[in-house]
Write an enzyme that holds these catalytic residues in place. Structure first.
Site, PDB file in Angstrom:
ATOM      1  N   ALA A 246      16.189 -17.635 -68.005  1.00  0.00           N
ATOM      2  CA  ALA A 246      15.248 -17.273 -66.947  1.00  0.00           C
ATOM      3  C   ALA A 246      15.078 -18.447 -65.992  1.00  0.00           C
ATOM      4  O   ALA A 246      15.211 -19.601 -66.373  1.00  0.00           O
ATOM      5  CB  ALA A 246      13.898 -16.899 -67.548  1.00  0.00           C
ATOM      6  N   ASP A 247      14.787 -18.145 -64.733  1.00  0.00           N
ATOM      7  CA  ASP A 247      14.423 -19.214 -63.816  1.00  0.00           C
ATOM      8  C   ASP A 247      13.030 -19.728 -64.188  1.00  0.00           C
ATOM      9  O   ASP A 247      12.333 -19.163 -65.031  1.00  0.00           O
ATOM     10  CB  ASP A 247      14.464 -18.711 -62.376  1.00  0.00           C
ATOM     11  CG  ASP A 247      14.751 -19.834 -61.389  1.00  0.00           C
ATOM     12  OD1 ASP A 247      14.514 -21.011 -61.734  1.00  0.00           O
ATOM     13  OD2 ASP A 247      15.198 -19.545 -60.270  1.00  0.00           O
ATOM     14  N   TYR A 248      12.619 -20.786 -63.532  1.00  0.00           N
ATOM     15  CA  TYR A 248      11.409 -21.537 -63.863  1.00  0.00           C
ATOM     16  C   TYR A 248      10.180 -20.617 -63.907  1.00  0.00           C
ATOM     17  O   TYR A 248       9.760 -20.084 -62.886  1.00  0.00           O
ATOM     18  CB  TYR A 248      11.206 -22.629 -62.815  1.00  0.00           C
ATOM     19  CG  TYR A 248      10.463 -23.840 -63.272  1.00  0.00           C
ATOM     20  CD1 TYR A 248      11.141 -24.994 -63.631  1.00  0.00           C
ATOM     21  CD2 TYR A 248       9.081 -23.854 -63.327  1.00  0.00           C
ATOM     22  CE1 TYR A 248      10.467 -26.134 -64.032  1.00  0.00           C
ATOM     23  CE2 TYR A 248       8.391 -24.990 -63.725  1.00  0.00           C
ATOM     24  CZ  TYR A 248       9.090 -26.135 -64.073  1.00  0.00           C
ATOM     25  OH  TYR A 248       8.402 -27.261 -64.470  1.00  0.00           O
TER      26      TYR A 248
END
Length: 772
Positions: free
Chosen positions: A293-295
């Site tokens: 997942a992105d941040y």
């Protein structure tokens, strides 16, 4: 319903795709041994240890979001964390790895990631600029240098390449990709993945490679209004024909990880999109690495309104196929109880863990967890002379000469004469080393970079190179104060700049964007020159009179240049070129290198043309057909529909002529091929590079098709008077589109090919695809 003929043609096209030589070689890798190793380890793991492997925390060099430090040594010992980002340095990473391998129950190594986007310590041009080189070998080499430096400081993994196709210059992260075209984007994606990882699965464990990440799946570059993190609303056809191809190319090139996007498409946030991450990515494409997942993207499912709390968000993301959560800690904190209760299937968890362990093993971390990172290598590899030389070479190739017309003195300004008595360099960006590095500059340091002003002084020792900033230089720190200064209408520095221009023999006027105006969270509603730069340009050009004036642009996005173009006879697009920006620009300004870059994005007259892209579709009321109405056509009343500078455009200090394309046949059968051949000649008196580009138009189809689509290109270096034959091969596979039945298809009919130096090429030929 799809006809039997189209179904048959689809099968032919798919077979043709399968026959293409692989970019990435899996042969020689023992998949059975890998599976046995992973399953054996998995059988020994507790639920918390499994979910720990799916958890990534950030360290002290936090640059992608809130500055937090998580996951200390106790979490490592307990197996509650499997990865860190924003941690590097051979000494530091070795200490953390020692805790994981020697002090945890199962000794599973950590994997360290970082945003090594266009270089680690030696910074290459920003990715959009690299794409402007159209030189895939040089782009691959830049990624290889970045991987070598990153591995030397203990990194195993980079969150690059970003392969989002972007058509809207307002979106700040357009700087991180290869521009507006899926074909060019796919080829650049392949080159960068191979540069980071190498060309084989067995070679991935080398201590000079890092695991690559194709991001952001999917549609991130289509944010409405060009506003970062915003929703995207695209058709299924646009998704498959434009957005997904660079991701598919990355998978075919062997990329081992992908990253989910922040945005939603059609009501489904990407981080919870099972169709995307399971059905398409894994079932259709055969991807067997893992997705991160992105941040904080998992927790942001709550903000999207599809999850009520962290636990719901975690379950949705993990079931969708997002294997590792970044920073938020949801998987390891909130999901163990759900697994124990049966609300979350252990099978879902186990499959995600298998993917993560598989990539760690392929990266060689189980074989030798300390193979990455060496203080001796750090000292010898970072900023090595050959790395800086490669950065300078690619920077030169990335520069695009937009315009070089005679000025009021009757001569073209470029290349500059070396014997000038004085040159006025105007523009705060000319002396700005931090902006030269561009956004996402890894571990690059301002003191490593040489901006334009000192480089010109070094290159012109007999010339009085004078300087005036002209517009405000921003403060060194504080995002909002920097932005306020950059967008200021302050004209206090104009008088000094105008006086300097009036007394010099030539003027180099450096305009554009500070790096804080591009990149993540740097969307702009206007893509005009910031602040009072346009007014400065008008006054400086007027003051220079008959003397040559060169406008050098340094920016991370296409700018609206209609007003500047009206007064500036010479415009050089230099982007943000990295550590060696100044020397590269000086090389081009002085004629030591002839510019050969081509635009990977279209440049508008005005902001109101955005989104703008060459491969648009014709409307039912085009203005450029015989008999078109004077009024009731699709156009603007105040500017052309076409861009100011089109995709693929770029001039040189020499000239080129390309012959009309010659086809090997005017009929193409299914399963066959047609060769498209041209000859390109350097008709000037200087050596130079031309990028020969092949475009195809499907004249009539069952669904509307773009006016033209890039299908091939070749960069050729030619001496004065030299001619080179350039050949392309087209097969039915190259003519596919996403059909009405929701699958790739190809239809018989007539096609026009265009070959030349930009997407506006006019030399053409036609052939017919026949069902035989």
């Amino acid at each position: 319903m799809r006809s039997a003929l189209l179904t048959a043609l689809l099968l032919v096209a798919t077979a043709a795709q399968a026959q293409r030589p692989p970019v990435f070689e899996r042969g020689g890798y023992d998949a059975a041994a890998e599976a046995a190793f992973v399953d054996s380890l998995l059988a020994q793991m507790t639920v918390e240890e499994k979910l720990g492997q799916l958890t990534q925390y950030t360290g002290q060099w936090a640059v992608t979001g809130p500055a937090v430090t998580q996951g200390g040594e106790e979490d490592i010992r307990a197996g509650r964390v499997g990865s860190f980002l924003n941690v590097y340095g051979a000494e530091y990473t070795r200490r953390a790895q020692t805790v994981a391998v020697e002090e945890s129950r199962l000794g599973i190594p950590l994997i360290f990631g970082y945003d090594v986007v266009h270089g680690f310590r030696t910074i290459f041009p920003v990715p959009l600029a690299e794409a402007a080189s159209w030189n895939l070998d040089a782009i691959e080499h830049a990624a290889r240098v970045a991987a070598r430096e990153a591995a030397a400081v203990g990194l195993h993994w980079t969150f690059a390449p970003m392969v989002d196709v972007a058509r809207d210059a307002r979106w700040g992260r357009i700087v991180e990709g290869a521009g507006e075209d899926p074909f060019l984007g796919s080829r650049v994606a392949e080159a960068r993945v191979v540069g980071f990882q190498g060309r084989s699965l067995t070679g991935l464990a080398a201590d000079t490679t890092v695991v690559a990440t194709a991001k952001h799946l999917a549609g991130y570059g289509f944010a409405e209004g060009g506003r970062d993190y915003n929703t995207a609303d695209v058709s299924e056809r646009t998704l498959h024909e434009t957005i997904l191809p660079p991701f598919r190319a990355s998978v075919d090139a062997g990329v081992q990880t992908l990253m989910s996007a922040f945005n939603e498409i059609g009501g489904v946030p990407a981080t919870a999109d099972e169709d995307l991450f399971t059905d398409v990515l894994r079932d259709d494409w055969g991807f067997d690495g893992f997705v991160v997942a992105d941040y904080t993207a998992v927790r942001e499912l709550i903000n999207h309104g599809i999850a009520a709390n962290d636990a719901e968000a975690g379950v949705q993301a993990l079931r969708a196929g997002v294997d590792m959560s970044m920073v938020d800690g949801i998987y390891v904190e909130d999901l163990p109880a759900l697994v124990e209760s049966g609300a979350l299937s252990m099978d879902v968890v186990d499959e995600a863990v298998r993917r993560v362990l598989r990539v760690k093993r392929r990266a060689g971390l189980f074989e030798d967890p300390y193979r990455y990172g060496s203080e001796a290598l750090e000292a010898s590899v970072l900023l090595a002379p050959e790395h800086r030389a490669a950065a300078r070479d690619l920077a030169r190739q990335s520069i695009v000469l937009l315009k070089n017309e005679p000025g009021r003195g009757g001569q073209t300004a470029l290349p500059l004469q070396r014997g000038l008595g004085s040159v006025a360099v105007i523009g705060a960006l000319a002396a700005d080393s931090i902006s030269a590095l561009g956004s996402w500059a890894g571990a690059g340091r301002r003191e490593d970079a040489t901006p334009i002003l000192p480089a010109l002084r070094d290159a012109m020792p007999g010339t009085d190179v004078r300087y005036a900033p002209g517009y405000p230089a921003p403060p060194r720190d504080g995002f909002l104060p920097i932005v306020d200064a950059l967008l200021s209408d302050d004209t206090a520095g104009h008088a000094e700049a105008v006086a300097l221009a009036g007394g010099a023999d030539a003027v180099v006027l450096v305009l554009g964007e500070h790096r804080e105006l591009t990149g993540e969270a740097a969307s702009r509603a206007s893509v005009d020159l910031p602040g009072a730069q346009l007014e400065l340009a008008r006054r400086v050009i007027a003051a220079a009179g008959d003397k040559p004036v060169v406008v050098v642009l340094t920016n991370g996005r296409p700018l609206a240049l209609g007003a500047l173009d009206a007064v500036a006879p010479t415009i050089l697009e230099a982007w943000h070129l990295g550590t060696e920006m100044g020397p590269a620009v000086a090389d081009v300004l002085l004629g030591d290198h002839s510019p050969g870059g081509k635009l990977p994005v279209s440049f508008p007259y005005v902001t109101g043309q955005e989104p703008l892209y060459y491969n648009r579709k014709r409307t039912g009321r085009p203005a450029d057909v015989p008999g078109a109405s004077e009024k009731y056509v699709s156009r603007y009343l105040d500017v052309p529909v076409e861009p100011l500078y089109p995709f693929g455009h770029g001039l040189s200090y020499t000239t080129f002529e390309t012959t009309p394309p010659v086809l090997s046949a005017d009929r193409l059968a299914m399963g066959g091929a047609v060769d498209v051949t041209v000859e390109v000649t350097n008709t000037g008196d200087r050596a130079g590079a031309e990028v020969v580009q092949l475009y195809v138009r499907d004249e009539v189809a069952s669904v509307t098709r773009p006016l033209r689509e890039l299908k091939g290109f070749e960069r050729v270096e030619l001496a004065p008077g030299q001619t080179q034959r350039v050949a392309f091969t087209l097969t039915p596979d190259d003519l596919q589109f996403w059909g009405e039945g929701g699958a790739w298809t190809v239809e018989p009919g007539w096609f026009t090919v265009y070959v030349g130096g930009s997407s506006a090429a006019t030399e053409s030929a036609r052939f017919e695809l026949v069902a035989e």
